[in-house]
Motif scaffolding. Structure first.
Motif, PDB file in Angstrom:
ATOM      1  N   GLU A 297       0.817  -1.223   0.000  1.00  0.00           N
ATOM      2  CA  GLU A 297       0.000   0.000   0.000  1.00  0.00           C
ATOM      3  C   GLU A 297       0.848   1.268   0.000  1.00  0.00           C
ATOM      4  O   GLU A 297       0.306   2.371  -0.047  1.00  0.00           O
TER       5      GLU A 297
ATOM      6  N   HIS B 281      -2.258   5.741   7.027  1.00  0.00           N
ATOM      7  CA  HIS B 281      -3.397   4.969   6.520  1.00  0.00           C
ATOM      8  C   HIS B 281      -3.808   3.931   7.560  1.00  0.00           C
ATOM      9  O   HIS B 281      -2.958   3.253   8.133  1.00  0.00           O
TER      10      HIS B 281
ATOM     11  N   HIS C  97      -7.669   1.633   9.228  1.00  0.00           N
ATOM     12  CA  HIS C  97      -9.051   1.204   8.998  1.00  0.00           C
ATOM     13  C   HIS C  97      -9.890   1.506  10.253  1.00  0.00           C
ATOM     14  O   HIS C  97     -10.448   0.583  10.859  1.00  0.00           O
TER      15      HIS C  97
ATOM     16  N   HIS D 101     -12.679   0.102   2.246  1.00  0.00           N
ATOM     17  CA  HIS D 101     -11.311  -0.171   2.684  1.00  0.00           C
ATOM     18  C   HIS D 101     -10.929   0.568   3.975  1.00  0.00           C
ATOM     19  O   HIS D 101     -10.764  -0.055   5.016  1.00  0.00           O
TER      20      HIS D 101
HETATM   21 ZN   LIG Z   1      -5.485  -0.708   4.193  1.00  0.00          ZN
END
Ligand SMILES: [Zn+2]
Length: 317
Positions: free
Chosen positions: A84, A103, A105, A166
């Protein structure tokens, strides 16, 4: 810190230490499960330190981190970077002022990303100031070039983005700003969920009120962020007090201090008719009390007394 070509960057040591610190905070706040999430920080115009794949972000050590150039070439480190990292590299390429990317979740923000709902309502002053609106970038298969392509349109105009089905991605002028924006996105999403889906009511800030916040945002040097839709009329320029407090003193029924009365003195309880199993108090309507019965009862009483008097008189005679 060090200065390269007139721009300040964290040193390798500072950047690695900050990445470990942010990783622990991200994990402790429940923004990631298992080995999810990734963080990167610039240390020069063309170099970053970033997190490895396959490791919990709460348990990283400095030797796990990877140094890369902005073309994705590994310069230092034995671990493999996250697939990623491509979206991080794209953010740096699109906006050279960005110094760090995070980043994760987070639960509520990711739920909005799954529902395809952007964080876009003028309900919270801090969110208007620090974030603006947070769009949902279209779905892209993780690890592919579709992901950087999906976020590219927002990198110069917004402070973060939700990734459809995501998670969330944020960037900033330093690693702390990038992470604080991630925290703010989750907070903003939670407020939108509570007010929109649990309480079921939101008083939007008016466009005038939003404009004043945008002036402050500009003065703070935040040049991106988007503008959430606002209300034409002000909806929040009155004090809100309880109905009992609002009644004029002379007509107010006596209310015990610290107690909210459900049934006020003098009020009849109508039959609830709710079908519930609790005890209900029924008050008969006045017209159902039959005066005829009372009259009959009075007559009977008089007759009994007269009969008793008659019999006693007979005995005496
Ligand atoms: Zn992710």
């Amino acid at each position: 810190m060090m200065t390269v070509q007139g721009k300040k960057y964290m040193s390798d040591f500072e950047a690695k230490k900050a990445i470990l610190d942010i990783g622990r905070r991200m994990y402790d706040k429940g923004f990631v499960a298992s080995n999810d999430g990734n963080i990167s920080c610039k240390v020069g115009p063309n170099t970053i330190w970033t997190t490895p794949t396959g490791v919990s972000k709460g348990f990283m050590t400095q030797d796990m981190l990877v140094k890369m150039d902005l073309n994705g070439k590994v310069l230092m480190g034995r671990w493999k970077p996250s697939s990623e990292v491509k979206m991080h590299l794209r953010v740096y390429k699109e906006n050279p002022d960005v110094q760090a990317v995070t980043h994760a979740h987070p639960l509520v923000a990711t739920s909005f990303a799954i529902a395809g709902i952007s964080l876009d309502a003028a309900v919270l002053t801090e969110a208007v100031l620090g974030l603006g609106s947070i769009p949902v970038a279209k779905y892209a298969t993780p690890g592919t070039d579709e992901v950087p392509d999906s976020i590219a349109p927002f990198v110069n105009t917004h402070n973060g983005v939700l990734l459809a089905n995501h998670g969330a991605l944020t960037w900033g002028k330093d690693i702390y700003q990038a992470f604080y924006r991630l925290e703010s996105i989750e907070y903003y999403a939670t407020i939108l969920m509570y007010t929109g889906n649990i309480i079921g009511r939101q008083n939007l800030l008016s466009c005038d009120q939003v404009n004043k916040l945008l002036d402050i945002r500009h003065k703070l040097g935040i040049t991106a962020g988007g503008i959430p839709p606002c209300a034409i009329e002000e909806t929040n320029m009155r004090d809100v007090v309880s109905a009992a407090d609002a009644r004029p003193a002379e007509t107010a029924a006596p209310v015990l201090k610290g107690v909210t009365s459900i049934v006020r003195p003098g009020e009849n309880l109508a039959p609830t008719g709710c079908g519930c199993t609790g005890v209900t108090r029924q008050v008969l309507p006045a017209e159902e009390v039959k005066p005829v019965q009372a009259e009959a009862l009075g007559k009977a009483k008089e007759e009994i007394i007269a009969e008793v008097v008659r019999r006693v008189t007979e005995q005496l005679n």
